[in-house]
Design a protein around this motif. Structure first.
Motif, PDB file in Angstrom:
ATOM      1  N   LEU A 155       0.850  -1.194   0.000  1.00 56.78           N
ATOM      2  CA  LEU A 155       0.000   0.000   0.000  1.00 56.78           C
ATOM      3  C   LEU A 155       0.885   1.243   0.000  1.00 56.78           C
ATOM      4  CD1 LEU A 155      -2.718  -0.901   2.682  1.00 56.78           C
ATOM      5  CD2 LEU A 155      -2.873  -1.152   0.205  1.00 56.78           C
ATOM      6  N   PRO A 156       0.454   2.309  -0.648  1.00 58.69           N
ATOM      7  CA  PRO A 156       1.273   3.533  -0.636  1.00 58.69           C
ATOM      8  C   PRO A 156       1.323   4.148   0.753  1.00 58.69           C
ATOM      9  CG  PRO A 156      -0.858   3.950  -1.664  1.00 58.69           C
ATOM     10  CD  PRO A 156      -0.774   2.462  -1.444  1.00 58.69           C
ATOM     11  N   LYS A 157       2.364   4.923   1.000  1.00 58.03           N
ATOM     12  CA  LYS A 157       2.467   5.654   2.258  1.00 58.03           C
ATOM     13  C   LYS A 157       1.571   6.896   2.202  1.00 58.03           C
ATOM     14  CE  LYS A 157       6.973   4.466   4.187  1.00 58.03           C
ATOM     15  NZ  LYS A 157       8.195   5.041   4.793  1.00 58.03           N
ATOM     16  N   LEU A 158       1.096   7.303   3.368  1.00 61.92           N
ATOM     17  CA  LEU A 158       0.290   8.522   3.445  1.00 61.92           C
ATOM     18  C   LEU A 158       1.101   9.692   2.895  1.00 61.92           C
ATOM     19  CD1 LEU A 158      -2.411   9.733   4.603  1.00 61.92           C
ATOM     20  CD2 LEU A 158      -1.055  10.370   6.611  1.00 61.92           C
TER      21      LEU A 158
ATOM     22  N   PHE B 274      -4.012   3.911   2.514  1.00 62.83           N
ATOM     23  CA  PHE B 274      -2.592   4.067   2.797  1.00 62.83           C
ATOM     24  C   PHE B 274      -2.187   3.156   3.955  1.00 62.83           C
ATOM     25  CE2 PHE B 274      -4.242   8.156   1.245  1.00 62.83           C
ATOM     26  CZ  PHE B 274      -3.493   8.268   0.081  1.00 62.83           C
ATOM     27  N   GLN B 275      -0.911   2.841   4.049  1.00 66.45           N
ATOM     28  CA  GLN B 275      -0.431   1.997   5.144  1.00 66.45           C
ATOM     29  C   GLN B 275      -0.802   2.626   6.483  1.00 66.45           C
ATOM     30  OE1 GLN B 275       3.611   0.434   4.970  1.00 66.45           O
ATOM     31  NE2 GLN B 275       3.715   0.829   2.772  1.00 66.45           N
ATOM     32  N   GLN B 276      -1.363   1.810   7.368  1.00 65.02           N
ATOM     33  CA  GLN B 276      -1.791   2.235   8.709  1.00 65.02           C
ATOM     34  C   GLN B 276      -2.735   3.438   8.652  1.00 65.02           C
ATOM     35  OE1 GLN B 276       2.007   2.803  10.774  1.00 65.02           O
ATOM     36  NE2 GLN B 276       1.790   0.783  11.696  1.00 65.02           N
ATOM     37  N   GLY B 277      -3.469   3.576   7.558  1.00 66.34           N
ATOM     38  CA  GLY B 277      -4.346   4.732   7.399  1.00 66.34           C
ATOM     39  C   GLY B 277      -5.516   4.695   8.373  1.00 66.34           C
ATOM     40  N   ARG B 278      -5.886   5.858   8.879  1.00 68.35           N
ATOM     41  CA  ARG B 278      -7.050   5.966   9.749  1.00 68.35           C
ATOM     42  C   ARG B 278      -8.035   6.978   9.148  1.00 68.35           C
ATOM     43  NH1 ARG B 278      -6.306   4.917  16.092  1.00 68.35           N
ATOM     44  NH2 ARG B 278      -8.539   4.731  15.701  1.00 68.35           N
TER      45      ARG B 278
END
Length: 640
Positions: free
Chosen positions: A62-65, A476-480
C-alpha cells in the motif's frame, strides 16, 4: 484559559477540541469499503504477498500517506475558513498563512522535516503514532460517552429469548474471529484499490489499559485465551468458546448463557471503574490490584477475553431507549476498555458498543454487518442440537472488593451519572425517502445529507459554523482518518438562499448542486491524504522546544476553524436501526447518520442545547430539499 482535569492535569481547550473531534466519531465514519472475494487487475506497485495470508497480502505494498505541498494545503485551508470569517479576519489569516509558507521561512523547514519523516523506513505512516497518542491514548476524559460508540441491531423475531440471541451473535462473531485470527478474511477495497487491514489485529483478545501519561493497548494470545467475557448483574463470567479444538456450537453457547441467567447474582460494579476519567481509572486500577493478589489474575481474564457479551437487565423499546442502552447503559454492566461489546437485553433486543483508540468504525461495522447478515439469512449452522458433556460450566471471574475499592466504585458511579446526565439524545428516524431518491436526484448521498445537516443548523442558528465529517484514509499503510471540512462558500450560499423567499427555486437548485460538488471535492481530497488538518498538525508537531509558534497557529481562525460545532459521520446498514456517539465540544453537536435505501436516520446528541429542536430541523430540512429537487426530475414518459 485552561480547563482543569482530574488529578490536576490541564489541557488547552483548543488542543482538546481539535483532538476530541478525531476520537471516535469521525472515524466511525463512512460506510465500509466494498468487499470483494478476489482482486482484479491492480495498478503498478500493488503486490500480493501470499506469505502474510489473504487478509494482509497487500499491506506492505500500500502507498504511504502523502505529505501535501505547502501551497496546496495553504490554498485549501484559506478556502475552508473563508465562509466562517469576516473580511478583516480573513485578511489577517491570509497574511499569517503567506508568512508561514514564504521561501526560507519556518513552514518550508518544517515541511522538509515532515517529508523526511515520511520517507524514513521506520515509519509506515508519518502520522500514525502521533495521532494515536494525541487523539486517543493521551486523551484523559472518560471513554464513555466521549470516545465510545454504538450500533443498534434490528430485531431478530426468531430469537426473542435473550439466551438464543446472545448465542447466535456469539456464534457469528466467533466465525468472524476465526477468519481474522487465521488471516483468511478478504481485504476491503475503496475505488477498486485494497485498503489497510492492519487495525483488525486490535479487534479480538485486545484491551485498552489506563496509564499515565498515556494509555496503551494490550494484545493477548488468541491461542491461550479462548474465552468470552459475559457480564450479568455486574458479575463477570468466563465462558470458554473452544473445547478439544472445536468451537462451541450455538446450542452449547445458549446453554452457557442460560446458566448465567440462572446463577448470576448482583455484585459491586467493578466495571464502572472503566467509565472514569483516565487518570482516575489509572489510580483506581492500582487500588484494585493492591486489594488482593487474585485480582491481577481476574483483571487479566477480563482484558484478555476474545470479546464481551453484556446481558443487560433492561428492556428498551423505542429507538432512543435503545440508543441510550447501547451507548452507555447504566455504566455498570460493562468493561468500557474492551473494543468489542455485544449487548443483549432481557426482551431480546441487541446492539454493540465499541472502544475507539486503536480501531476505527469501519472494521467493527463490517463485523456487525457480518454477524447480522449470517443470522438473518441463516448462512451459518445455528441449529445443531448436540451438546457435549465435556463443556465446563461458566465460571465466575471474582474480584475481591475492599472498602477502598468499594469507595472507588461509588465515586465512579456518581461521576458517571453526572456526566451522562448532562447529555441530551434524540433520534430522527426520517421515513420520507432515502438513498434511492437521492440517487435519482443525481447527488452523492453523503454530500446530500451533509447539506441537510448544514441547512438544519442554519435554520436553528441563522449561521453556519465549523463542521467535521470523517474521511477514511485506509488506502494508505496504517491509514485511519482525515477531516473533511463540510462548510464551504457554496454550502453557506445555499443555506442563505433557502432562507430567502426572493431567490428563485432554479437558482437555489444550482446553489445546492454547487454545494454538493464542493463537498465531494473536499472529501475526495481528504481521503487521498490531502486534507488540511492532519498536515497542519504534523507540521506543528515538528516545532522544536525553542521555536517560536508561527503566526498561523496563533491566529484565532486556526482554533475556531477546528472547533467542531458539528461533528458528523456516516455509517449505514440495513441491519441497524441506530448508531451514534457524543458531541465533541460542550457547545456543539454530535450528529451520526445512516443513509438507507428508503430512510434516513440521525442520532442527535448535545449538552442540553435543544436536541429535540435540532431533530425537528433535520426533519424539516430533509423535506425542504426533497421538495426543492422533486420538480427537477424528468417526468415519466407516457406509455403508448
Amino acid at each position: 484559559m485552561l480547563k482543569v482535569l482530574a488529578k490536576g492535569r490541564t489541557q488547552s481547550p483548543v488542543l482538546k477540541n481539535s483532538l476530541k473531534s478525531t476520537r471516535l466519531t469521525r472515524s466511525v465514519a463512512m460506510a465500509p469499503a466494498n468487499v470483494r472475494s478476489s482482486s482484479t487487475a491492480l495498478p503498478a506497485g500493488y503486490k500480493e504477498d501470499s506469505s502474510k495470508g489473504p487478509m494482509l497480502r497487500f499491506e506492505d505494498s500500500l502507498p504511504k500517506l502523502p505529505v501535501p505541498t505547502l501551497e496546496e494545503t495553504a490554498a485549501r485551508y484559506l478556502k475552508s475558513v473563508h465562509p466562517i470569517l469576516s473580511k478583516s479576519e480573513f485578511e489577517s489569516t491570509t497574511a499569517a498563512v503567506n508568512e508561514f509558507i514564504q521561501p526560507g521561512g519556518i513552514g518550508p523547514k518544517l515541511q522538509e522535516k515532515l517529508i523526511a519523516r515520511r520517507e524514513d523506513p521506520q515509519h509506515k505512516n508519518w502520522i500514525y503514532e502521533w495521532w494515536n497518542d494525541a487523539a486517543y491514548l493521551t486523551y484523559r476524559d472518560p471513554v464513555v460517552p466521549y470516545v465510545s460508540y454504538f450500533y443498534s441491531h434490528r430485531d431478530d423475531r426468531r430469537r426473542r429469548d435473550p439466551s438464543k440471541r446472545a448465542a447466535a451473535i456469539s456464534t457469528a462473531a466467533l466465525e468472524f474471529k476465526k477468519m481474522v485470527d487465521q488471516g483468511t478474511l478478504e481485504p476491503e477495497y475503496m475505488k477498486k484499490l485494497p485498503i489497510s487491514m492492519e487495525s483488525y489485529q486490535w479487534m479480538f483478545n485486545a484491551c485498552r489499559v489506563p496509564a499515565r501519561p498515556k494509555d496503551y493497548s494490550e494484545q493477548y494470545s488468541p491461542i491461550e485465551n479462548k474465552h468470552i467475557l459475559v457480564i450479568r448483574k455486574n458479575q463477570f463470567w468466563k465462558v470458554v468458546h473452544e473445547i478439544d479444538g472445536k468451537q462451541l456450537n450455538t446450542s452449547e453457547l445458549e446453554q452457557q448463557f442460560k446458566r448465567i441467567y440462572q446463577k448470576a447474582e448482583k455484585v459491586p460494579a467493578v466495571g464502572v471503574l472503566t467509565s472514569e476519567n483516565r487518570d482516575v481509572w489509572t489510580d483506581a486500577r492500582e487500588v484494585l490490584l493492591k486489594a488482593h493478589p487474585s485480582n491481577a489474575k481476574a483483571l487479566k481474564e477480563v482484558e484478555a477475553a476474545s470479546f464481551v457479551v453484556c446481558l443487560d437487565d433492561a428492556a428498551p423499546v423505542t429507538l432512543e431507549e435503545r440508543a441510550h442502552q447501547y451507548w452507555h447503559g447504566d455504566g455498570q454492566n460493562r468493561w468500557f476498555d474492551k473494543p468489542l461489546q455485544f449487548i443483549v437485553n432481557d426482551n431480546g433486543t441487541a446492539g454493540f458498543m465499541g472502544e475507539h483508540s486503536m480501531m476505527d468504525g469501519t472494521p467493527t461495522h463490517r463485523l456487525n454487518d457480518y454477524v447480522n447478515e449470517v443470522i438473518f439469512n441463516n448462512k451459518l449452522d445455528f441449529s445443531d442440537p448436540s451438546i457435549r458433556s465435556s463443556i465446563p460450566e461458566p465460571s465466575i471471574i471474582k474480584f475481591h472488593i475492599t472498602k477502598e475499592v468499594q469507595g472507588e466504585i461509588e465515586k465512579a458511579t456518581k461521576d458517571f451519572i453526572e456526566v451522562i446526565g448532562q447529555h441530551e439524545l434524540r433520534v430522527q428516524a426520517y421515513q420520507g425517502y432515502g438513498k434511492g431518491l437521492i440517487k435519482k436526484f443525481k447527488c452523492s448521498p453523503d454530500a446530500y445529507v451533509q447539506m441537510i445537516i448544514q441547512l438544519a443548523y442554519y435554520k436553528m442558528y441563522g449561521i453556519n459554523r465549523p463542521t467535521y465529517e470523517s474521511a477514511a484514509t485506509r488506502r494508505f499503510q496504517q491509514g485511519r482518518t482525515e477531516t473533511c471540512r463540510s462548510v464551504s462558500d457554496d454550502s453557506v450560499a445555499f443555506c442563505k438562499a433557502m432562507g430567502n423567499a426572493e431567490v428563485e427555486d432554479k437558482d437555489t437548485v444550482a446553489l445546492f448542486r454547487k454545494a454538493v460538488n464542493s463537498h465531494v471535492e473536499y472529501i475526495t481530497a481528504a481521503s487521498d491524504g490531502k486534507g488540511v488538518d492532519r498536515h497542519l498538525f504534523g507540521l506543528k508537531k515538528l516545532l522544536g522546544p525553542n521555536d517560536e509558534l508561527p503566526s498561523i497557529y496563533k491566529d484565532p481562525a486556526y482554533a475556531y476553524s477546528s472547533t467542531w460545532r458539528i461533528s458528523s459521520s456516516q455509517l449505514s446498514s440495513e441491519y441497524f436501526n441506530g448508531y451514534g456517539w457524543s458531541q465533541v465540544v460542550d457547545d456543539g453537536w454530535g450528529i451520526a447518520y445512516m443513509i438507507n435505501e428508503n430512510s434516513l436516520q440521525f442520532n442527535v446528541v448535545s449538552k442540553g442545547l435543544g436536541s429535540e429542536r435540532m431533530s425537528f430541523y433535520l426533519n424539516e430540512a430533509a423535506g425542504d430539499i426533497r421538495d426543492l429537487l422533486v420538480p427537477t426530475l424528468e417526468a415519466p414518459k407516457a406509455k403508448l
